[in-house]
Scaffold this active site. Structure first.
Site, PDB file in Angstrom:
ATOM      1  N   GLU A   1       0.841  -1.197   0.000  1.00 22.77           N
ATOM      2  CA  GLU A   1       0.000   0.000   0.000  1.00 22.77           C
ATOM      3  C   GLU A   1       0.874   1.244   0.000  1.00 22.77           C
ATOM      4  O   GLU A   1       1.941   1.248   0.599  1.00 22.77           O
ATOM      5  CB  GLU A   1      -0.898   0.005   1.254  1.00 22.77           C
ATOM      6  CG  GLU A   1      -1.832  -1.184   1.293  1.00 22.77           C
ATOM      7  CD  GLU A   1      -2.528  -1.370   2.637  1.00 22.77           C
ATOM      8  OE1 GLU A   1      -2.387  -0.483   3.511  1.00 22.77           O
ATOM      9  OE2 GLU A   1      -3.196  -2.399   2.794  1.00 22.77           O
TER      10      GLU A   1
ATOM     11  N   LYS B   1       2.221   4.619   1.234  1.00 22.30           N
ATOM     12  CA  LYS B   1       2.240   5.195   2.574  1.00 22.30           C
ATOM     13  C   LYS B   1       1.947   6.682   2.458  1.00 22.30           C
ATOM     14  O   LYS B   1       2.837   7.491   2.204  1.00 22.30           O
ATOM     15  CB  LYS B   1       3.602   4.968   3.227  1.00 22.30           C
ATOM     16  CG  LYS B   1       3.635   5.388   4.687  1.00 22.30           C
ATOM     17  CD  LYS B   1       4.946   4.976   5.329  1.00 22.30           C
ATOM     18  CE  LYS B   1       4.962   5.269   6.814  1.00 22.30           C
ATOM     19  NZ  LYS B   1       4.689   6.645   7.157  1.00 22.30           N
TER      20      LYS B   1
ATOM     21  N   ASP C   1       1.208  10.473   3.183  1.00 17.17           N
ATOM     22  CA  ASP C   1       1.813  11.369   4.152  1.00 17.17           C
ATOM     23  C   ASP C   1       0.739  12.274   4.743  1.00 17.17           C
ATOM     24  O   ASP C   1       0.553  13.405   4.332  1.00 17.17           O
ATOM     25  CB  ASP C   1       2.887  12.203   3.449  1.00 17.17           C
ATOM     26  CG  ASP C   1       4.049  12.485   4.367  1.00 17.17           C
ATOM     27  OD1 ASP C   1       3.976  12.064   5.542  1.00 17.17           O
ATOM     28  OD2 ASP C   1       5.011  13.121   3.916  1.00 17.17           O
TER      29      ASP C   1
ATOM     30  N   TYR D   1      -7.191   2.046   5.607  1.00 17.54           N
ATOM     31  CA  TYR D   1      -6.192   1.012   5.335  1.00 17.54           C
ATOM     32  C   TYR D   1      -6.216  -0.156   6.316  1.00 17.54           C
ATOM     33  O   TYR D   1      -5.420  -1.068   6.213  1.00 17.54           O
ATOM     34  CB  TYR D   1      -4.777   1.599   5.212  1.00 17.54           C
ATOM     35  CG  TYR D   1      -4.283   2.425   6.391  1.00 17.54           C
ATOM     36  CD1 TYR D   1      -4.140   1.865   7.651  1.00 17.54           C
ATOM     37  CD2 TYR D   1      -3.910   3.744   6.215  1.00 17.54           C
ATOM     38  CE1 TYR D   1      -3.663   2.613   8.716  1.00 17.54           C
ATOM     39  CE2 TYR D   1      -3.430   4.507   7.261  1.00 17.54           C
ATOM     40  CZ  TYR D   1      -3.320   3.932   8.517  1.00 17.54           C
ATOM     41  OH  TYR D   1      -2.844   4.671   9.558  1.00 17.54           O
TER      42      TYR D   1
ATOM     43  N   LYS E   1      10.693   3.329   3.069  1.00 16.42           N
ATOM     44  CA  LYS E   1      10.667   4.786   2.912  1.00 16.42           C
ATOM     45  C   LYS E   1      11.381   5.222   1.634  1.00 16.42           C
ATOM     46  O   LYS E   1      12.481   4.761   1.337  1.00 16.42           O
ATOM     47  CB  LYS E   1      11.356   5.454   4.123  1.00 16.42           C
ATOM     48  CG  LYS E   1      10.672   5.170   5.450  1.00 16.42           C
ATOM     49  CD  LYS E   1       9.372   5.920   5.607  1.00 16.42           C
ATOM     50  CE  LYS E   1       9.562   7.349   5.972  1.00 16.42           C
ATOM     51  NZ  LYS E   1       9.420   7.683   7.375  1.00 16.42           N
TER      52      LYS E   1
ATOM     53  N   CYS F   1      10.442  48.265 -13.279  1.00 12.64           N
ATOM     54  CA  CYS F   1      10.216  47.098 -14.133  1.00 12.64           C
ATOM     55  C   CYS F   1      11.502  46.748 -14.884  1.00 12.64           C
ATOM     56  O   CYS F   1      12.064  47.610 -15.569  1.00 12.64           O
ATOM     57  CB  CYS F   1       9.093  47.391 -15.126  1.00 12.64           C
ATOM     58  SG  CYS F   1       8.916  46.105 -16.383  1.00 12.64           S
TER      59      CYS F   1
ATOM     60  N   CYS G   1      10.867  47.400 -18.858  1.00 16.09           N
ATOM     61  CA  CYS G   1      10.586  48.681 -19.511  1.00 16.09           C
ATOM     62  C   CYS G   1      10.992  49.896 -18.675  1.00 16.09           C
ATOM     63  O   CYS G   1      10.905  51.021 -19.157  1.00 16.09           O
ATOM     64  CB  CYS G   1       9.107  48.785 -19.883  1.00 16.09           C
ATOM     65  SG  CYS G   1       8.023  49.101 -18.478  1.00 16.09           S
TER      66      CYS G   1
ATOM     67  N   CYS H   1       3.659  46.269 -12.953  1.00 19.98           N
ATOM     68  CA  CYS H   1       4.395  47.225 -13.774  1.00 19.98           C
ATOM     69  C   CYS H   1       3.392  48.270 -14.258  1.00 19.98           C
ATOM     70  O   CYS H   1       2.333  47.930 -14.764  1.00 19.98           O
ATOM     71  CB  CYS H   1       5.027  46.509 -14.963  1.00 19.98           C
ATOM     72  SG  CYS H   1       5.500  47.611 -16.312  1.00 19.98           S
TER      73      CYS H   1
ATOM     74  N   CYS I   1       4.759  48.452 -21.925  1.00 19.13           N
ATOM     75  CA  CYS I   1       5.830  47.514 -21.565  1.00 19.13           C
ATOM     76  C   CYS I   1       5.895  46.386 -22.602  1.00 19.13           C
ATOM     77  O   CYS I   1       4.902  45.704 -22.851  1.00 19.13           O
ATOM     78  CB  CYS I   1       5.549  46.940 -20.175  1.00 19.13           C
ATOM     79  SG  CYS I   1       6.737  45.698 -19.654  1.00 19.13           S
TER      80      CYS I   1
HETATM   81  S1  IVH Z   1      -0.737   0.510   8.654  1.00 19.57           S
HETATM   82  C1  IVH Z   1       0.150  -1.266  12.683  1.00 19.57           C
HETATM   83  N1  IVH Z   1      -1.040   1.416   6.225  1.00 19.57           N
HETATM   84  O1  IVH Z   1       2.155   5.349   8.532  1.00 19.57           O
HETATM   85  C2  IVH Z   1      -0.086  -0.762  11.334  1.00 19.57           C
HETATM   86  N2  IVH Z   1      -0.121   2.886   7.850  1.00 19.57           N
HETATM   87  O2  IVH Z   1       4.520   4.881  10.546  1.00 19.57           O
HETATM   88  C3  IVH Z   1      -0.306   0.667  11.328  1.00 19.57           C
HETATM   89  N3  IVH Z   1       0.360   5.133   7.012  1.00 19.57           N
HETATM   90  O3  IVH Z   1       0.746   5.901  11.665  1.00 19.57           O
HETATM   91  C4  IVH Z   1      -0.364   1.401  10.107  1.00 19.57           C
HETATM   92  N4  IVH Z   1      -0.341   4.802   4.954  1.00 19.57           N
HETATM   93  O4  IVH Z   1      -0.284   7.106   9.707  1.00 19.57           O
HETATM   94  C5  IVH Z   1      -0.615   1.691   7.478  1.00 19.57           C
HETATM   95  N5  IVH Z   1      -1.404   2.072   4.044  1.00 19.57           N
HETATM   96  C6  IVH Z   1      -0.993   2.362   5.285  1.00 19.57           C
HETATM   97  C7  IVH Z   1      -0.495   3.634   5.631  1.00 19.57           C
HETATM   98  C8  IVH Z   1      -0.062   3.854   6.941  1.00 19.57           C
HETATM   99  C9  IVH Z   1       0.167   5.669   5.791  1.00 19.57           C
HETATM  100  C10 IVH Z   1       0.920   5.861   8.175  1.00 19.57           C
HETATM  101  C11 IVH Z   1       0.062   5.793   9.388  1.00 19.57           C
HETATM  102  C12 IVH Z   1       0.922   5.245  10.471  1.00 19.57           C
HETATM  103  C13 IVH Z   1       2.299   5.459   9.925  1.00 19.57           C
HETATM  104  C14 IVH Z   1       3.238   4.411  10.420  1.00 19.57           C
END
Ligand code: IVH
Length: 668
Positions: free
Chosen positions: A112, A114, A116, A222, A311, A405, A408, A423, A428
């Site tokens: 999945e 991740k 932000d 999720y 990451k 400007c 001009c 301007c 110009c």
């Molecule tokens: S699972 C125990 N799935 O990442 C499992 N987390 O550092 C908990 N996050 O606090 C999280 N996308 O805010 C999971 N598809 C995803 C995620 C996700 C973003 C974030 C979430 C969590 C942090 C973990």
């Protein structure tokens, strides 16, 4: 407070009410959801900054909720854990190897993105959303129910839900929403959010949910948490399927993959295309899909062993800010931009980055000579986040907006209460160039082949002075110029000829009248019927058009009052440009009751222009041929199906010349 703010607030309220009616009552929306959302957000922000202007009958008051109490503590039904990180594919492999100590056999991985944003837990009782909480310390979070209720993508009611259901997921701010929010923040002299995550967190942890409501947040589920009397599942991806069935948003990019090699591929693919979606991600969460295997793996004190966060490398780099310069746009707007020591960020080299306006430069406090943080946010547009203060030279001075400007030499001026500097030069050269480029651009008369380079060349050769000269070009001279072969001349001539028939709304956009955008132009063209009617209208008459309002009306009126603009309009009229709107009542309605299908490319008319011309004369122009079709207009490379059908049904087929006679006389 300046009266323009109040005017704008009233104009926005009027527009939003109008579009609410079009959407909810008439089932006939005129603008996209994004355009609608932008209006609501701008209004919410203005009301937030000018509390004296809030009103009970404002459209925003009907979306949001009354201010909440302090955040109450919420004890989670089970702990909200965090995840261990893998900073490289090697670390990801090491995690896979460790798992083999606990389980044997095939492992499927649920991958999945991740996102932000920030983790939230949602509790549904009897299908009704009753509580939303932040993660807090993992055991106790903060009650943010009121704010989460304002998030459109979080359903308040689930269909066929069990008595108790807990869902975990991520609240985030789309990148486009973040960009708009920061523009508004800077205009108001408010502090900027560093990134979409901060903006999301700042928006969700508000006492007043009306603020949250104005901040377009989104949500993806999720994880399925506690459930009472619900179905049971063997696999994680099945739980996500179940959440989706209940009506919760689940990220469509999730995949179940059979090996770590395949997981690598997924991670690499998304690292490359992370900006192809409208939300920020900082990695990939890899989870064991089999729930029985998860039980065997268990957890450490902090994080489960069955999941890991791969990451992505950060997309921020430090570089030298060599200078801050300003560029001049078509309206004379002077936009400051950063000249950077070129640096690789997120897969491309960045040397320039816009700083938007004086307030943004001040809000970021960046100075020439600073080491700055450059960040690749959203799409591919690089951004200067701010200075690295610890590396600032002791003799550094704040940057001053230039007074003159650079193109001009006229004075640059900033009006009181406005964020932009302009301007003041009446002649110009840069403004002139940009006006022509804009006129010929996509939203305007859409003349292919007349881009910035060509306009610069023609200006340099003295072939162009204003947009009307486009229709009186010295083609003999152009043919003698380098880079202009017979074919490119022919193409440009055709494109210019076609542009004469573009809808009135495009012409209005092309003229570049301040505050008047695409939506406003369409409303005006339809309501007033012709350019002459718009020119003759009083400010009050213009402001009375639904969806226009006083700010645009004043701007239009001022524009058409100016003698040089009137002369320009006459030159465009003489060149034969279309001044008639879609419903021009002065046009004889010769096609009333007739249905004309257009197929293939015509020489003088774009498809939309041909259809508008038909509609403007009372006819219909559907997309397919049927018994009731009066005639089919056929251009180059027509649709085979339409042509065959027309022949089958013995419907008259017209070429372009016959089409023009039809428009004039109404007879086939
Ligand atoms: S699972 C125990 N799935 O990442 C499992 N987390 O550092 C908990 N996050 O606090 C999280 N996308 O805010 C999971 N598809 C995803 C995620 C996700 C973003 C974030 C979430 C969590 C942090 C973990």
């Amino acid at each position: 407070m300046s009266s323009t703010v109040q005017d704008r607030v009233e104009e926005l309220r009027e527009q939003i009410r109008y579009h609410n009616k079009r959407y909810h009552q008439d089932d006939d929306p005129e603008i996209s959801d994004a355009e609608y959302d932008a209006l609501v957000r701008e209004l919410a922000l203005l009301e937030e900054q000018h509390p004296e202007l809030t009103a009970d009958d404002s459209p925003t008051a009907q979306v949001g909720f009354a201010p909440s109490e302090m955040f109450a503590p919420v004890r989670h039904l089970s702990r909200m854990m965090s995840l261990d990180n893998a900073m490289s594919l090697e670390e990801l492999n090491a995690w896979g190897k460790r798992m083999e100590r606990f389980i044997t056999g095939q492992i499927d991985f649920a991958c999945e993105l991740k996102l932000d944003g920030l983790a939230v837990s949602l509790i549904y009782e009897g299908g009704q959303l009753v509580r939303a909480a932040t993660r807090g310390d993992g055991t106790v979070g903060e009650d943010i129910t009121h704010n989460v209720l304002t998030i459109k993508s979080v359903p308040q009611q689930l269909q066929n839900a069990p008595p108790l259901l807990e869902v975990r997921g991520e609240v985030f701010m789309p990148v486009s929403a973040f960009t708009r929010l920061n523009e508004l923040q800077a205009r108001a002299g408010e502090r900027l959010f560093a990134n979409p995550r901060n903006a999301a967190a700042g928006s969700i942890r508000q006492k007043d949910s009306r603020i949250t409501a104005g901040r377009e947040l989104a949500f993806f589920a999720y994880q399925l948490g506690q459930v009472q009397q619900g179905p049971s599942f063997a696999r994680h991806h099945q739980t996500l399927g179940y959440l989706k069935e209940l009506g919760l948003p689940v990220n469509p990019e999730n995949r179940v993959l059979p090996s770590l090699e395949a997981v690598h591929g997924y991670c690499q693919e998304w690292q490359e295309k992370r900006h192809s979606v409208d939300y920020e991600m900082d990695g990939v969460v890899v989870k064991v899909d089999d729930l029985a295997q998860r039980l065997e793996l268990g957890a450490t004190s902090k994080a489960p062993r069955w999941a890991i966060a791969f990451k992505f490398p950060p997309e921020e780099r430090n570089t030298l800010l060599r200078d801050i310069m300003v560029s001049i746009g078509r309206s004379g707007k002077a936009t400051p931009f950063a000249v950077l020591e070129p640096v690789r960020v997120g897969g491309s080299t960045v040397g320039l980055a816009t700083l938007h306006n004086e307030d943004q430069v001040r809000a970021k406090d960046v100075r020439p000579g600073d080491t700055v943080i450059v960040r690749k946010a959203g799409d591919v547009i690089p951004e200067v986040v701010g200075p690295v203060l610890s590396l600032r030279k002791p003799d550094s001075q704040p940057w001053q907006f230039p007074r003159i400007c650079p193109e001009c030499g006229a004075a640059l001026e900033r009006a009181v209460g406005e964020s932009d500097t302009y301007c003041t030069g009446s002649d110009c050269p840069k403004q002139r160039e940009q006006r022509i480029v804009y006129f010929a651009g996509r939203g305007g008369l859409d003349i292919a082949g007349l881009g910035e380079r060509t306009v610069q060349l023609f200006l340099h050769e003295g072939l162009l002075k204003d947009v009307s000269d486009i229709y009186n070009l010295d083609w003999a001279r152009i043919r003698r110029m380098e880079n202009f072969g017979d074919l490119s001349v022919q193409n440009l001539q055709n494109a210019i000829e076609t542009s004469k028939q573009r809808p009135l709304a495009n012409l209005l956009v092309g003229l570049g009248i301040r505050h008047l955008g695409g939506a406003g132009s369409q409303v005006l063209a339809r309501a007033m019927g012709s350019l002459d009617k718009i020119i003759q209208a009083s400010e009050e008459e213009l402001a009375a058009v639904e969806g226009v309002g006083p700010v645009i009306a004043t701007s239009l009126h001022t524009f058409f009052q100016q003698e040089h603009n009137r002369q320009l309009i006459e030159r465009l009229r003489a060149a034969g440009l279309n001044f008639a709107g879609p419903g021009d009542p002065t046009l004889p309605q010769v096609l009333k009751g007739k249905s004309i299908v257009v197929t293939g490319t015509l020489e003088k008319y774009s498809r939309e222009a041909a259809e508008e011309a038909i509609k403007a004369r009372g006819g219909k122009s559907p997309g397919s041929v049927s018994k009731s079709t009066t005639a089919v207009v056929v251009g180059e490379a027509p649709g085979a199906a339409k042509l065959t059908k027309a022949q089958e049904l013995k419907i008259p087929i017209l070429d372009e010349a016959a089409f023009e006679r039809l428009l004039e006389t109404g007879s086939v």
